[in-house]
Design a protein around this motif. Structure first.
Motif, PDB file in Angstrom:
ATOM      1  N   THR A  42      10.877  62.217  49.466  1.00  0.00           N
ATOM      2  CA  THR A  42      11.284  62.936  50.667  1.00  0.00           C
ATOM      3  C   THR A  42      12.801  62.852  50.814  1.00  0.00           C
ATOM      4  OG1 THR A  42      10.812  60.934  51.927  1.00  0.00           O
ATOM      5  CG2 THR A  42       9.178  62.678  52.063  1.00  0.00           C
ATOM      6  N   THR A  43      13.384  63.946  51.279  1.00  0.00           N
ATOM      7  CA  THR A  43      14.816  63.953  51.604  1.00  0.00           C
ATOM      8  C   THR A  43      14.923  64.314  53.071  1.00  0.00           C
ATOM      9  OG1 THR A  43      15.408  64.607  49.376  1.00  0.00           O
ATOM     10  CG2 THR A  43      17.048  65.040  51.089  1.00  0.00           C
ATOM     11  N   GLY A  44      15.726  63.587  53.792  1.00  0.00           N
ATOM     12  CA  GLY A  44      15.853  63.857  55.214  1.00  0.00           C
ATOM     13  C   GLY A  44      17.272  64.290  55.568  1.00  0.00           C
ATOM     14  N   ILE A  45      17.367  65.168  56.563  1.00  0.00           N
ATOM     15  CA  ILE A  45      18.679  65.621  57.048  1.00  0.00           C
ATOM     16  C   ILE A  45      18.722  65.420  58.554  1.00  0.00           C
ATOM     17  CG2 ILE A  45      20.262  67.593  57.261  1.00  0.00           C
ATOM     18  CD1 ILE A  45      18.944  68.823  54.880  1.00  0.00           C
ATOM     19  N   GLY A  46      19.817  64.900  59.040  1.00  0.00           N
ATOM     20  CA  GLY A  46      19.927  64.721  60.479  1.00  0.00           C
ATOM     21  C   GLY A  46      21.355  64.875  60.953  1.00  0.00           C
ATOM     22  N   MET A  47      21.518  65.043  62.255  1.00  0.00           N
ATOM     23  CA  MET A  47      22.852  65.185  62.832  1.00  0.00           C
ATOM     24  C   MET A  47      23.345  63.834  63.312  1.00  0.00           C
ATOM     25  SD  MET A  47      23.434  68.747  64.850  1.00  0.00           S
ATOM     26  CE  MET A  47      22.447  68.325  66.190  1.00  0.00           C
ATOM     27  N   VAL A  48      24.563  63.484  62.891  1.00  0.00           N
ATOM     28  CA  VAL A  48      25.109  62.192  63.277  1.00  0.00           C
ATOM     29  C   VAL A  48      25.537  62.243  64.747  1.00  0.00           C
ATOM     30  CG1 VAL A  48      26.920  60.514  62.813  1.00  0.00           C
ATOM     31  CG2 VAL A  48      25.859  61.748  60.920  1.00  0.00           C
ATOM     32  N   ILE A  49      25.044  61.278  65.528  1.00  0.00           N
ATOM     33  CA  ILE A  49      25.410  61.275  66.952  1.00  0.00           C
ATOM     34  C   ILE A  49      26.329  60.105  67.314  1.00  0.00           C
ATOM     35  CG2 ILE A  49      23.399  62.554  67.768  1.00  0.00           C
ATOM     36  CD1 ILE A  49      22.203  59.766  68.513  1.00  0.00           C
ATOM     37  N   ALA A  50      26.521  59.187  66.369  1.00  0.00           N
ATOM     38  CA  ALA A  50      27.401  58.044  66.675  1.00  0.00           C
ATOM     39  C   ALA A  50      28.786  58.323  66.116  1.00  0.00           C
ATOM     40  CB  ALA A  50      26.848  56.776  66.048  1.00  0.00           C
ATOM     41  N   ASP A  51      29.807  57.917  66.840  1.00  0.00           N
ATOM     42  CA  ASP A  51      31.172  58.132  66.359  1.00  0.00           C
ATOM     43  C   ASP A  51      31.991  56.883  66.612  1.00  0.00           C
ATOM     44  OD1 ASP A  51      33.465  59.216  65.399  1.00  0.00           O
ATOM     45  OD2 ASP A  51      33.952  60.307  67.261  1.00  0.00           O
ATOM     46  N   PRO A  52      32.437  56.143  65.619  1.00  0.00           N
ATOM     47  CA  PRO A  52      32.150  56.371  64.205  1.00  0.00           C
ATOM     48  C   PRO A  52      30.710  56.003  63.851  1.00  0.00           C
ATOM     49  CG  PRO A  52      33.370  54.319  64.482  1.00  0.00           C
ATOM     50  CD  PRO A  52      33.285  54.951  65.837  1.00  0.00           C
ATOM     51  N   ALA A  53      30.236  56.528  62.721  1.00  0.00           N
ATOM     52  CA  ALA A  53      28.864  56.238  62.302  1.00  0.00           C
ATOM     53  C   ALA A  53      28.749  54.764  61.919  1.00  0.00           C
ATOM     54  CB  ALA A  53      28.497  57.117  61.116  1.00  0.00           C
ATOM     55  N   PRO A  54      27.614  54.137  62.257  1.00  0.00           N
ATOM     56  CA  PRO A  54      27.420  52.739  61.832  1.00  0.00           C
ATOM     57  C   PRO A  54      27.398  52.645  60.317  1.00  0.00           C
ATOM     58  CG  PRO A  54      25.513  53.548  63.113  1.00  0.00           C
ATOM     59  CD  PRO A  54      26.472  54.692  62.979  1.00  0.00           C
ATOM     60  N   SER A  55      27.824  51.486  59.784  1.00  0.00           N
ATOM     61  CA  SER A  55      27.822  51.302  58.337  1.00  0.00           C
ATOM     62  C   SER A  55      27.724  49.818  58.031  1.00  0.00           C
ATOM     63  CB  SER A  55      29.120  51.898  57.763  1.00  0.00           C
ATOM     64  OG  SER A  55      29.436  51.247  56.547  1.00  0.00           O
ATOM     65  N   GLY A  56      27.147  49.520  56.892  1.00  0.00           N
ATOM     66  CA  GLY A  56      27.048  48.122  56.454  1.00  0.00           C
ATOM     67  C   GLY A  56      28.410  47.464  56.311  1.00  0.00           C
ATOM     68  N   SER A  57      29.469  48.261  56.258  1.00  0.00           N
ATOM     69  CA  SER A  57      30.805  47.681  56.063  1.00  0.00           C
ATOM     70  C   SER A  57      31.524  47.423  57.382  1.00  0.00           C
ATOM     71  CB  SER A  57      31.639  48.617  55.193  1.00  0.00           C
ATOM     72  OG  SER A  57      31.752  49.860  55.856  1.00  0.00           O
ATOM     73  N   ARG A  58      30.824  47.642  58.505  1.00  0.00           N
ATOM     74  CA  ARG A  58      31.536  47.530  59.782  1.00  0.00           C
ATOM     75  C   ARG A  58      31.231  46.275  60.587  1.00  0.00           C
ATOM     76  NH1 ARG A  58      30.783  52.030  63.491  1.00  0.00           N
ATOM     77  NH2 ARG A  58      32.338  50.855  64.670  1.00  0.00           N
ATOM     78  N   ALA A  59      30.513  45.313  59.971  1.00  0.00           N
ATOM     79  CA  ALA A  59      30.264  44.058  60.696  1.00  0.00           C
ATOM     80  C   ALA A  59      31.580  43.306  60.842  1.00  0.00           C
ATOM     81  CB  ALA A  59      29.251  43.213  59.944  1.00  0.00           C
ATOM     82  N   GLU A  60      31.814  42.710  62.028  1.00  0.00           N
ATOM     83  CA  GLU A  60      33.084  42.015  62.276  1.00  0.00           C
ATOM     84  C   GLU A  60      32.819  40.641  62.867  1.00  0.00           C
ATOM     85  OE1 GLU A  60      35.421  44.235  65.036  1.00  0.00           O
ATOM     86  OE2 GLU A  60      35.294  46.063  63.806  1.00  0.00           O
ATOM     87  N   PRO A  61      33.688  39.684  62.574  1.00  0.00           N
ATOM     88  CA  PRO A  61      33.567  38.385  63.235  1.00  0.00           C
ATOM     89  C   PRO A  61      33.516  38.600  64.738  1.00  0.00           C
ATOM     90  CG  PRO A  61      35.226  38.280  61.520  1.00  0.00           C
ATOM     91  CD  PRO A  61      34.818  39.709  61.613  1.00  0.00           C
ATOM     92  N   GLY A  62      32.608  37.910  65.409  1.00  0.00           N
ATOM     93  CA  GLY A  62      32.446  38.126  66.851  1.00  0.00           C
ATOM     94  C   GLY A  62      31.271  39.028  67.179  1.00  0.00           C
ATOM     95  N   ASP A  63      30.677  39.638  66.170  1.00  0.00           N
ATOM     96  CA  ASP A  63      29.504  40.484  66.399  1.00  0.00           C
ATOM     97  C   ASP A  63      28.247  39.630  66.476  1.00  0.00           C
ATOM     98  OD1 ASP A  63      31.038  42.730  66.341  1.00  0.00           O
ATOM     99  OD2 ASP A  63      30.278  43.491  64.414  1.00  0.00           O
ATOM    100  N   ALA A  64      27.253  40.150  67.180  1.00  0.00           N
ATOM    101  CA  ALA A  64      25.939  39.512  67.200  1.00  0.00           C
ATOM    102  C   ALA A  64      24.996  40.290  66.293  1.00  0.00           C
ATOM    103  CB  ALA A  64      25.395  39.505  68.616  1.00  0.00           C
ATOM    104  N   VAL A  65      24.038  39.585  65.716  1.00  0.00           N
ATOM    105  CA  VAL A  65      23.051  40.220  64.830  1.00  0.00           C
ATOM    106  C   VAL A  65      21.708  40.253  65.554  1.00  0.00           C
ATOM    107  CG1 VAL A  65      21.915  40.110  62.593  1.00  0.00           C
ATOM    108  CG2 VAL A  65      24.262  39.277  62.821  1.00  0.00           C
ATOM    109  N   PRO A  79      29.169  44.221  68.942  1.00  0.00           N
ATOM    110  CA  PRO A  79      29.946  43.170  69.599  1.00  0.00           C
ATOM    111  C   PRO A  79      29.051  42.306  70.488  1.00  0.00           C
ATOM    112  CG  PRO A  79      31.113  45.255  69.744  1.00  0.00           C
ATOM    113  CD  PRO A  79      29.777  45.554  69.154  1.00  0.00           C
ATOM    114  N   GLU A  80      29.336  41.014  70.492  1.00  0.00           N
ATOM    115  CA  GLU A  80      28.464  40.070  71.177  1.00  0.00           C
ATOM    116  C   GLU A  80      28.251  40.415  72.646  1.00  0.00           C
ATOM    117  OE1 GLU A  80      29.668  36.000  70.415  1.00  0.00           O
ATOM    118  OE2 GLU A  80      28.119  35.323  71.815  1.00  0.00           O
ATOM    119  N   ASP A  81      29.299  40.957  73.296  1.00  0.00           N
ATOM    120  CA  ASP A  81      29.130  41.229  74.727  1.00  0.00           C
ATOM    121  C   ASP A  81      28.201  42.411  75.011  1.00  0.00           C
ATOM    122  OD1 ASP A  81      30.874  43.034  73.727  1.00  0.00           O
ATOM    123  OD2 ASP A  81      32.454  42.750  75.224  1.00  0.00           O
ATOM    124  N   LEU A  82      27.818  43.150  73.960  1.00  0.00           N
ATOM    125  CA  LEU A  82      26.855  44.236  74.171  1.00  0.00           C
ATOM    126  C   LEU A  82      25.432  43.801  73.831  1.00  0.00           C
ATOM    127  CD1 LEU A  82      28.775  47.310  72.657  1.00  0.00           C
ATOM    128  CD2 LEU A  82      28.494  46.689  75.064  1.00  0.00           C
TER     129      LEU A  82
END
Ligand code: SF4
Lengths: 360, 335
Positions: free
Chosen positions: B143-166, B277-280
């Motif tokens: 299956t191939t899926g297509i969708g419209m991105v609604i987040a800006d910037p789009a989330p990515s595995g490369s965007r984790a930052e110190p101070g973030d919660a998992v 971010p942890e505060d969210l």
């Protein structure tokens, strides 16, 4: 994760740890015989919590790690013949002398089925009457009785295309060999819980009797392990070495006589070679006369490669507790879980793999 | 129609037409697909789009909690959603083995139809091939899926930052253990169900109501441990995971200790990791827990400077150890 089990209760564990700290007033070297203990000690973080005075060594209690090169080469030779192998998953990646493994020969066309019990292998033979199925029978006293029971069923049902490659090993003779080695300085043993459910406590009594070595049959939960260490330390303090069953919820002192009976009916003890430990008298199992028809070695006469003697692997020293895995020159450089040189690195319960995987 | 899939059904001739109408259009039909043109026309998407493709092979085809059809929809829909997008359209290619039971195919197509409708996507183009018996194992679905991105910037595995919660949306390991225990040969009594489900409505709410989501990722093959390792190395930071906070069902925990498996490495098909971010975090947890797909959501760890690319586990006892990627697949142990 679920912490409701009292054997994982962090508060209880912490209290026992405090007592251990209090008792460990000089350096101690303890050996856990069983690979499941090794993994549990690392996985639960016990390793990082024990006082520095206590070093933990892994003994010869991982069935994959002690499977001899010649045995590995034998089943790899069988895999290349016109038959179907049934095996526990653990053996799939164990390297033979030429770097082959069941995984590799399977990709080249060998037929290898992963099963979860010897009975499943027998069923595979029954379901495929035109093929010969060979079950790779590895493991200690824990697995040998079920394999024996399966062979009995196969005889009764006259299944003619089912065979086993017996590679079983017995734990007490290996501990005898270890305890009598003058180079080995161990202050106490954690005895294998699963094996003891079959053997009971009696075959281990010689440790305290003949060698003054305290030993505790231990369960696998963090609290089991910590309490066993505490018992070992107390025996040292009080100078009362003994063999103690602290896993009473699973292990009866007399073990499981029915399982031993089946095992003895089908198998007889023979001398066998352990990887790294060498030949140990009476530590293997071969089929008795009435069951020899099920012996894959006799039926197919595989011609195994002679093992290379010089791979540089120090599994033997690791299994005897003489060195820790990181002291092997190949550790983490030439030998990794992706390209294991020895089975201590390939087995999920091997101590080299545990060091590689869990050490910070 | 024959009660088995024949080579004829992949010939492109009349037999193929019958298969398409009587199975696929019946269950997956919509105005776009019904036109049966060579390609699908998409008129209503604009802005950044997310595209993802995946091929599904699973044994057994039917498992407790799902089947290959619903899995093929959920898997791709979730991958698109993990880019912060709303999935809208799917393509769907079947590779069938000659001799496949037609009733099974019908059940699977029906299940895909239901799954697609439930998560608001349409199958707009497809393909069917039949290969000779033995050349494939029953059926594969791409299956191939297509969708419209609604987040800006789009989330990515490369965007984790110190101070973030998992955060994690629910219990770990259900799918992996459900599949393992239902494979032939493992007689193991459990009522564990796969968690296969679509996650897009929940991720959409997170993006719209909480915002600033740094990473969304579904821990499928390789499980939570492997996925966190990927994120740690993509982002060049260290992740500290707290073992006692990771939700695992009691039955899954039990099955794992019996088989010598680690639930942190088992596959999931209906859960996701959310790093922000942890505060969210408390706001995000509130949103997740109010949604059926996130009832058991939990905060399981933190991103920190530490050593690049590694995941450290703080065990329930308070010890620390490395949580590495898995080498090869997890196999049950001997004893
Ligand atoms: S690190 Fe590898 S080579 Fe060294 S002892 Fe362990 S398994 Fe053998």
């Amino acid at each position: 994760m679920n912490l409701s089990s009292e054997f994982r209760d962090p508060d209880l564990c912490r209290r026992v740890l405090e007592q251990i700290q209090h008792l460990a007033d000089s350096p101690f070297r303890f050996m856990e015989v069983c690979g499941t203990h090794t993994v549990s000690i690392f996985q639960s973080g016990i390793k990082s919590l024990l006082p520095e005075n206590i070093s933990h060594l892994s003994g010869p209690g991982c069935p994959v790690c002690v499977t001899h090169d010649l045995e590995v080469n034998t089943f790899l030779a069988l895999a290349k013949m016109d038959l179907r192998l049934a095996t526990f998953g653990d053996l799939m990646r164990v390297p033979g002398s030429r770097g082959d493994s069941l995984k590799k020969v399977q990709a080249e066309g060998a037929r290898v089925d992963i099963v979860y019990s010897a009975f499943d292998a027998l069923q595979l033979a029954v379901d495929n009457p035109s093929e010969n199925v060979v079950f790779l029978a590895v493991g200690f006293e824990t697995t040998a009785p079920t394999v024996a029971a399966t062979v009995k069923v196969a005889l009764k049902q006259q299944v003619e295309n089912f065979f086993i490659l017996p590679m079983h090993k017995l734990v007490p003779p290996a501990l005898q060999a270890l305890a009598s080695d003058p180079d080995i300085r161990v202050d106490g043993l954690l005895l294998p819980g699963h094996v003891s459910t079959i053997t009971g406590i009696e075959p281990f009594m010689f440790l305290a009797g003949d060698y003054n070595l305290p030993a505790v049959i231990s369960g696998f939960e963090p609290l089991d392990i910590l309490q066993s260490i505490q018992i070992l330390l107390r025996m040292h303090k009080e100078k009362t070495p003994a063999v103690i069953n602290s896993y009473k919820r699973a292990v009866a002192d007399q073990g499981n006589p029915r399982a031993r009976k089946v095992m003895q009916e089908v198998f007889k003890p023979v001398d066998t070679a352990w990887r790294g430990l060498g030949d140990i008298p009476g530590s293997g199992l071969s089929l008795r006369k009435e069951y020899l028809g099920f012996d894959a070695r006799r039926k197919f006469e595989p011609a195994p490669l002679q093992p290379e003697t010089n791979t540089g692997c120090k599994c033997g020293q690791v299994l005897k507790g003489k060195i820790l895995p990181p002291q092997c020159p190949l550790f983490a450089s030439v030998c990794t879980p992706a390209e294991p040189v020895g089975p201590c690195m390939v087995s999920t319960e091997g101590s080299c793999a545990a060091f590689f995987k869990y050490s910070l | 129609m024959s009660d088995r899939v024949l080579l004829d059904y992949g010939s492109g001739g009349k037999a193929s037409q019958r298969l398409i109408r009587e199975i696929f259009l019946k269950h997956l039909g919509n105005p776009g697909l019904n036109r049966l043109d060579d390609a699908a026309l998409i008129e209503d998407l604009s802005g950044p789009l997310a595209v993802s493709t995946d091929t599904f092979t699973i044994f057994p085809l039917f498992f407790p909690g799902g089947d290959i059809g619903s899995l093929a929809v959920h898997g791709t829909v979730n991958d698109v959603a993990m880019l912060g997008a709303e999935p809208r359209y799917l393509s769907c290619a079947f590779l069938l083995e000659e001799g496949l039971d037609m009733q099974d195919l019908d059940r699977i197509a029906a299940s895909m139809g239901r799954a697609a409708a439930d998560c608001g996507v349409q199958v707009i183009t497809g393909d069917t091939k039949v290969v000779p018996k033995g050349a494939a194992d029953k059926m594969f679905i791409n299956t191939t899926g297509i969708g419209m991105v609604i987040a800006d910037p789009a989330p990515s595995g490369s965007r984790a930052e110190p101070g973030d919660a998992v955060l994690i949306s629910g219990t770990m390991g259900d799918h992996g253990l459900a599949i393992l225990t239902h494979r032939q040969g493992l007689k193991f009594e459990t009522d564990i169900q796969s968690d296969s489900q679509a996650l897009n409505s929940l991720t959409t709410r997170l993006i719209r109501e909480v915002g600033d989501v740094h990473v969304l990722r579904d821990p499928t093959r390789g499980g939570l441990a492997t996925t966190l390792n990927e994120i740690a190395s993509q982002s060049g930071c260290e992740i500290l995971l707290q073992e006692d906070q990771v939700p695992v069902r009691r039955e899954v925990q039990g099955g794992c200790s019996f088989l010598g498996l680690d639930p942190l490495y088992l596959a999931n098909e209906g859960k996701f990791i959310c790093i922000l971010p942890e505060d969210l975090a408390s706001k995000a947890l509130e949103v997740m827990r109010s949604h059926p797909a996130g009832r058991d959501a939990a905060l399981i760890g933190y991103v920190r400077e530490g050593q690049k690319g590694r995941v450290v586990l703080r065990t329930s006892l308070g010890g620390h150890r490395l949580l590495d990627m898995l080498e090869g697949e997890q196999l049950p142990r001997i004893c």
